[in-house]
Design an enzyme around this catalytic site. Structure first.
Site, PDB file in Angstrom:
ATOM      1  N   THR A  54       0.890  -1.186   0.095  1.00 46.57           N
ATOM      2  CA  THR A  54      -0.033  -0.060   0.098  1.00 46.57           C
ATOM      3  C   THR A  54       0.950   1.165  -0.025  1.00 46.57           C
ATOM      4  OG1 THR A  54      -1.556   1.360   1.293  1.00 46.57           O
ATOM      5  CG2 THR A  54      -0.005  -0.012   2.611  1.00 46.57           C
TER       6      THR A  54
ATOM      7  N   TYR B 119      -2.324  -0.479  10.302  1.00 46.72           N
ATOM      8  CA  TYR B 119      -2.352  -1.086   8.893  1.00 46.72           C
ATOM      9  C   TYR B 119      -0.984  -1.012   8.154  1.00 46.72           C
ATOM     10  CZ  TYR B 119      -3.807  -1.329   4.281  1.00 46.72           C
ATOM     11  OH  TYR B 119      -3.800  -1.618   2.834  1.00 46.72           O
TER      12      TYR B 119
END
Ligand code: UDP
Length: 327
Positions: A119, A143
């Site tokens: 990501t 995350y």
């Protein structure tokens, strides 16, 4: 005849199901490994579903031994930034622990090629935009930390026993299958485009803009939206790269152009022909003002070129998917 089997963890999810469709179209057999905690059985259409947990190493090992995949596309994991702030241990366990479990199962089967869903969140809020891969990692959420930790595990496994991998650092996944077979269906939904379209369709009363006081031209956050079919295509190219003996890589996937929340609202209204009721709320913790990706490395090393760079097309495909899902 099938070219061979690819194990797709998270193949029942939004991006994973598009990867399975693209794999099948290219002649591969995608075997989905998914616990269906967030994914949907109905999205597994192009190959078998092995229902199982990433943390169940014995089940993963047996699944790999039975299906004999030539490589793994690893998309399973938890993806909600806000949830990760509230439940950091869950994110370390499922994302990092789950990846360790998968890599152990792969090693037990001498399977050494993996494409990983990473990501752009690993960059935090860098001043330099568009963001290039050499930009220092500076995660601001559990995350993002979990994804960066997995990239490090991949590097360590490369050094220790030659695991080859491509980490694809996605910017904002958007849109749906252009043929309308699959699309985004998170529960609860937290992403801007589906929320906007659900509000346009009258399925929710309004949407809240998270902050109008950012240092951007209209005060709302800017993101680089990327068609999910282009993300799926990148997985195929990454697999070809690894199967052709290519080097370990970590590359950005983005379009290189940014749209503010206000601009996305305008496109959603134009595509749907409806007005979206908007409330202005406070900033969402952890949201950087601007995230735009430079994906020239993915172009140079993998030959990746987005087929659907226009936000209008991405939103139109998401809108068509929403209509179909409601029908
Ligand atoms: N956003 C918003 N309202 C919402 C959901 C998102 O204003 O209800 C904004 C969010 O602050 C961010 C952008 O829309 O700037 C994209 O958010 P999303 O959750 O879709 O993706 P993320 O950037 O978190 O990966």
């Amino acid at each position: 005849m099938s070219r061979g089997t690819i194990l797709v963890t998270g193949g029942a999810g939004y991006i994973g199901s598009h990867v399975c469709k693209a794999l099948a179209a290219a002649g591969w057999l995608p075997v989905t490994y998914d616990n269906l905690s967030r994914g949907h059985e109905a999205a597994v259409k192009w190959g078998p579903l092995e229902r199982g947990d990433l943390l169940d190493t014995a089940h993963l090992t047996a699944t790999i031994a039975r299906h004999r995949p030539v490589a793994v596309a690893h998309l399973a994991g938890l993806i909600a930034v806000g949830e990760s702030v509230r439940e950091p241990l869950l994110y370390w366990r499922v994302n990092v622990g789950g990846s360790e479990s998968l890599l152990s199962a792969m090693r037990a089967n001498r399977l050494d090629k993996l494409v990983f869903s990473s990501t752009c969140a690993i960059y935090g809020a860098p001043a330099q935009q568009p963001i290039v891969e050499s930009c220092p990692a500076a995660p601001v959420s559990p995350y993002a930390w979990s994804k960066l930790a997995i990239e490090q595990v991949l590097a360590d496994c490369h050094t220790a026993f030659g695991l080859s991998s491509v980490a694809l650092r996605y910017f904002n996944a958007a849109g749906a299958d252009p043929e309308g077979e699959i699309g985004e269906a998170h529960d609860p939904e937290t992403h801007l485009i589906p929320l906007l379209l659900e509000a346009a369709a009258g399925l929710r009363p309004d949407i809240t803009v998270f902050g109008e006081d950012y240092p951007t031209p209209d005060g709302t956050c800017i993101r680089d939206y990327l068609h999910v079919a282009d993300i799926a295509a990148a997985h195929l190219l990454a697999l070809d790269h690894l199967l052709g003996g290519g080097e370990r890589l970590a590359v950005n996937l983005g379009n290189g152009s940014g749209f503010s929340v206000r601009e996305v609202i305008a496109v959603a209204e134009a595509v749907s022909g409806r007005t979206v009721p908007v409330t202005i709320g406070p900033r969402r913790p952890g949201d950087p003002p601007r995230l735009v990706g430079d994906a020239r490395l993915a172009g140079a090393r993998l030959g990746w070129r987005p087929a659907w760079p226009r936000l209008e097309d991405q939103v139109a495909h998401a809108w068509a998917w929403l209509q179909r899902r409601r029908a």
